[in-house]
Write a protein that holds these residues in place. Structure first.
Motif, short mmCIF file in Angstrom:
data_model
loop_
_atom_site.label_atom_id
_atom_site.label_comp_id
_atom_site.label_asym_id
_atom_site.label_seq_id
_atom_site.Cartn_x
_atom_site.Cartn_y
_atom_site.Cartn_z
N HIS A 103 0.84 -1.19 0.00
CA HIS A 103 0.00 0.00 0.00
C HIS A 103 0.88 1.25 0.00
CE1 HIS A 103 -3.59 -2.41 1.10
NE2 HIS A 103 -2.73 -3.10 1.83
N ASP A 115 -5.61 4.90 -1.05
CA ASP A 115 -6.52 4.12 -1.88
C ASP A 115 -7.39 3.26 -0.97
OD1 ASP A 115 -7.78 3.00 -4.04
OD2 ASP A 115 -6.12 1.67 -4.60
N THR A 168 -9.30 -1.12 -8.03
CA THR A 168 -8.41 -0.50 -7.07
C THR A 168 -8.78 -0.99 -5.67
OG1 THR A 168 -9.89 1.39 -6.77
CG2 THR A 168 -8.22 1.56 -8.52
N SER A 176 -9.83 0.77 -3.38
CA SER A 176 -10.98 1.53 -2.88
C SER A 176 -12.30 1.04 -3.49
CB SER A 176 -10.80 3.02 -3.18
OG SER A 176 -10.68 3.23 -4.58
#
Length: 292
Positions: A76, A96, A148, A150
């Motif tokens: 990340h 994200d 992604t 998110s």
């Protein structure tokens, strides 16, 4: 060109003032010198944090990217945007994440405090990412094509031009997600019936994917034995699969046809047919392929 076309000196000065104002507005940050204390404090904080955790630093020392690995080994990044008042004011943070990331900050804090809050947030989202990683790895996800961290939705292939779109709550990933089926009515209606009938069997103790299998009484096409083309056909009007980010999600109800279409293509086609009719926002008409 604007300055050359000015008819007189007054017009020239007005245009020059406008051009300079635009130029200064676009480069305003470059003309604000940062005090020496800003750089000494920032370098000290980076050394305390550890340079092995730094993925990127711009030449002006205003944008920093820090890297971290969660307990499942996922990588990340967090991007920090620092203003000249650091550390009195906290950096802006870009992550994200499927949920907002709010930093708790005091003037005496440093980058390591943000980093530790970042690590804690990663662990709080562990089960959410676990659930979606299993879906991404064991099923054919039609949308999003490259999700992604998110992204909270997945459109999962069930069969030929039949899929389910799920919306997972990142704060409660083990609960029943919102499910929306796409496909011909004669194939989608039995799935809706099974979901409603078995909803009470949902077990938070097992994975999201296993729950979906049991509630729908079906298995999802495997990435191991099937290709995406086996159940993702092109639109019957534009002859493309992806159109402006969307994929074919409307299917002819005739079991012998089952031709998929993009909603935009089908709507445009039906609006041009004299035999089509519209009720509120729904257009009814013949299938472009089988005329039924």
């Amino acid at each position: 060109q604007r300055l050359h076309s000015c008819p007189d000196l007054v017009s020239f000065m007005v245009e020059l003032k406008t051009v300079l104002e635009i130029a200064l507005k676009n480069t305003q940050d470059l003309h604000i010198p940062r005090p020496p204390e800003y750089y000494s404090c920032l370098v000290r904080d980076l050394e305390i944090l550890g340079w092995n955790r730094v993925a990127y630093v711009d030449t002006g020392l205003t944008t920093i990217k820090l890297k971290a690995e969660d307990s499942r080994g996922r990588q990340h990044l967090i991007t920090l945007k620092l203003n000249a008042k650091y550390p009195t004011e906290p950096p802006g943070c870009l992550v994200d994440f499927p949920v907002p990331f709010a930093v708790s900050w005091m003037p005496q804090n440093s980058l390591i405090d943000i980093y530790n809050q970042f690590l804690a947030a990663l662990e709080s989202l562990k089960e959410f990412w676990d659930a979606l990683d299993e879906i991404d790895g064991k099923t054919w996800v039609l949308e999003p094509e490259n999700p992604t961290r998110s992204a909270t939705t997945r459109r999962i292939a069930i069969g030929n031009n039949v899929s389910v779109n799920i919306e997972v709550d990142p704060r409660h990933p083990n609960m029943l997600p919102e499910c929306y089926f796409l496909g011909a009515d004669h194939e989608v209606n039995p799935l809706r019936t099974k979901l409603n009938k078995n909803m009470h069997l949902w077990d938070p103790g097992i994975s999201l994917l296993q729950n979906l299998r049991e509630l729908l009484e079906t298995d999802f096409p495997s990435r191991v034995v099937l290709e995406k083309s086996d159940f993702a056909r092109d639109c019957g009007i534009c002859y493309a699969y992806r159109l402006g980010g969307s994929v074919p999600d409307q299917v002819c109800d005739d079991p012998r046809c089952r031709q998929p279409f993009h909603q935009a293509c089908l709507s445009e086609w039906l609006q041009g047919l004299p035999t089509s009719r519209q009720s509120f926002n729904v257009i009814f008409g013949e299938c472009p392929y089988c005329n039924k």
